[in-house]
Enzyme design. Structure first.
Site, PDB file in Angstrom:
ATOM      1  N   LYS A 172       0.836  -1.199   0.000  1.00 49.37           N
ATOM      2  CA  LYS A 172       0.000   0.000   0.000  1.00 49.37           C
ATOM      3  C   LYS A 172       0.872   1.252   0.000  1.00 49.37           C
ATOM      4  O   LYS A 172       1.804   1.360   0.786  1.00 49.37           O
ATOM      5  CB  LYS A 172      -0.926  -0.004   1.215  1.00 49.37           C
ATOM      6  N   THR A 204      -8.541   9.178   8.107  1.00 49.48           N
ATOM      7  CA  THR A 204      -7.982   7.940   7.551  1.00 49.48           C
ATOM      8  C   THR A 204      -7.799   6.852   8.613  1.00 49.48           C
ATOM      9  O   THR A 204      -7.136   5.855   8.354  1.00 49.48           O
ATOM     10  CB  THR A 204      -6.626   8.220   6.884  1.00 49.48           C
ATOM     11  N   GLY A 206      -8.310   3.645  10.473  1.00 46.96           N
ATOM     12  CA  GLY A 206      -8.945   2.381  10.139  1.00 46.96           C
ATOM     13  C   GLY A 206      -8.891   2.017   8.672  1.00 46.96           C
ATOM     14  O   GLY A 206      -9.543   1.051   8.245  1.00 46.96           O
ATOM     15  N   THR A 207      -8.100   2.744   7.879  1.00 42.51           N
ATOM     16  CA  THR A 207      -8.049   2.447   6.444  1.00 42.51           C
ATOM     17  C   THR A 207      -7.509   1.044   6.177  1.00 42.51           C
ATOM     18  O   THR A 207      -8.041   0.313   5.343  1.00 42.51           O
ATOM     19  CB  THR A 207      -7.182   3.477   5.691  1.00 42.51           C
ATOM     20  N   GLY A 208      -6.453   0.654   6.884  1.00 37.35           N
ATOM     21  CA  GLY A 208      -5.872  -0.665   6.663  1.00 37.35           C
ATOM     22  C   GLY A 208      -6.819  -1.781   7.054  1.00 37.35           C
ATOM     23  O   GLY A 208      -6.950  -2.792   6.342  1.00 37.35           O
ATOM     24  N   CYS A 209      -7.485  -1.607   8.193  1.00 37.36           N
ATOM     25  CA  CYS A 209      -8.462  -2.604   8.647  1.00 37.36           C
ATOM     26  C   CYS A 209      -9.596  -2.730   7.636  1.00 37.36           C
ATOM     27  O   CYS A 209     -10.005  -3.843   7.256  1.00 37.36           O
ATOM     28  CB  CYS A 209      -9.043  -2.202  10.000  1.00 37.36           C
TER      29      CYS A 209
END
Length: 274
Positions: A172, A204, A206-209
């Site tokens: 990412k 942003t 919690g974007t990865g979750c």
């Protein structure tokens, strides 16, 4: 369809188990959970972390997997080597269920969410079981021991992670600069790149979750690996592009999990095939 998330609880609702369940629900997948830790946090920061015992994590996993026909599993915050070992031992028995690993290490505010001794357990115990791993640049640096500055470094890091047993690595690029947010997906003999316009927002958290949960949900629904990742990219881009602007923190607010369904997934992702 049913998916399982193994992750920490975010009392602020933007990341972790809460983000995963919201994402599953929006994508019409039934979400089951195994909680690894409780956090006291909000948009102002993380105040405390309380991890569950390995024995209790095992009970949660056994209970869910014994009863539900789980079609995909994802991991988020695992916190300790002991918890990672429990997950690896149990998930390793279900090789027919695709595993998505989001190697959560650091909160948006900078707080550590993974003990240092757990990194080696992640590398050696869990990644060899992983279909798709979704590190951001800082996480990829920790996993590989590299410093990443450019596209050549990104590819080298991805190859190192593939060498740990992962089948697909989504590198990412949100932490890099540029007009576009660029993610590149690598596997042993190929890659493809996804681009969406970079959004100027602080929301942003919690974007990865959310991104990894969207991949997991799409896999549970039977999409191919490439289509699942591309649809997840649409989901997270729309979640970032339509901010909720809630909370009093000056740092990172949560993304908008409603956006994908409300916009009917209307989002262009530019894909460059290898």
């Amino acid at each position: 369809m049913i998916a399982l998330t193994i992750a920490g609880s975010d009392s602020g609702g933007g990341a972790g188990i809460q983000a995963d369940i919201k994402t599953f629900q929006e994508l019409e997948v039934f979400g089951t959970t195994a909680i690894t830790a409780l956090t006291a946090q909000n948009t102002l920061g993380v105040y405390d972390v309380l991890d569950v015992t390995p024995a209790f994590l095992k009970q949660q996993l056994d209970a869910v997997l014994a009863d539900f026909n789980v079609k995909a599993i994802k991991t988020g915050m695992l916190f300790s080597a002991e918890l990672i070992e429990v997950v690896a031992k149990i998930v390793g028995k279900y090789k027919n269920i695709p595993l998505v690993v989001d190697p959560v290490m650091i909160a948006k505010g900078g707080e550590s969410l993974l003990q240092e001794q757990a990194v080696e357990a992640l590398r050696t115990k869990l990644l060899p079981l992983t279909l798709i791993c979704t590190p951001n640049i800082p996480e990829a640096e920790v996993l590989t021991g590299m410093t990443i500055h450019n596209e050549k470094d990104i590819e080298q890091a991805a190859r190192k992670i593939l060498g740990m047993g992962v089948q697909y690595v989504v590198m990412k690029g949100g932490h890099l600069d540029g007009e576009f947010s660029t993610d590149t997906v690598y596997w042993t003999d190929g890659y493809f790149t996804m681009k969406t316009p970079r959004v100027d927002t602080k929301d942003t958290h919690g974007t990865g979750c959310t991104f990894s949960a969207a991949i997991t949900a799409q896999l549970a629904k039977g999409l191919s690996i490439e289509d699942a990742i591309i649809e997840a990219k649409k989901f997270i881009h729309l979640a970032i592009s339509n901010p909720l602007s809630i909370g009093h923190g000056h740092g990172h607010g949560p993304t908008n999990h409603f956006a994908y369904k409300r916009t009917l997934g209307n989002c262009e992702v530019i894909v460059y095939e290898s």
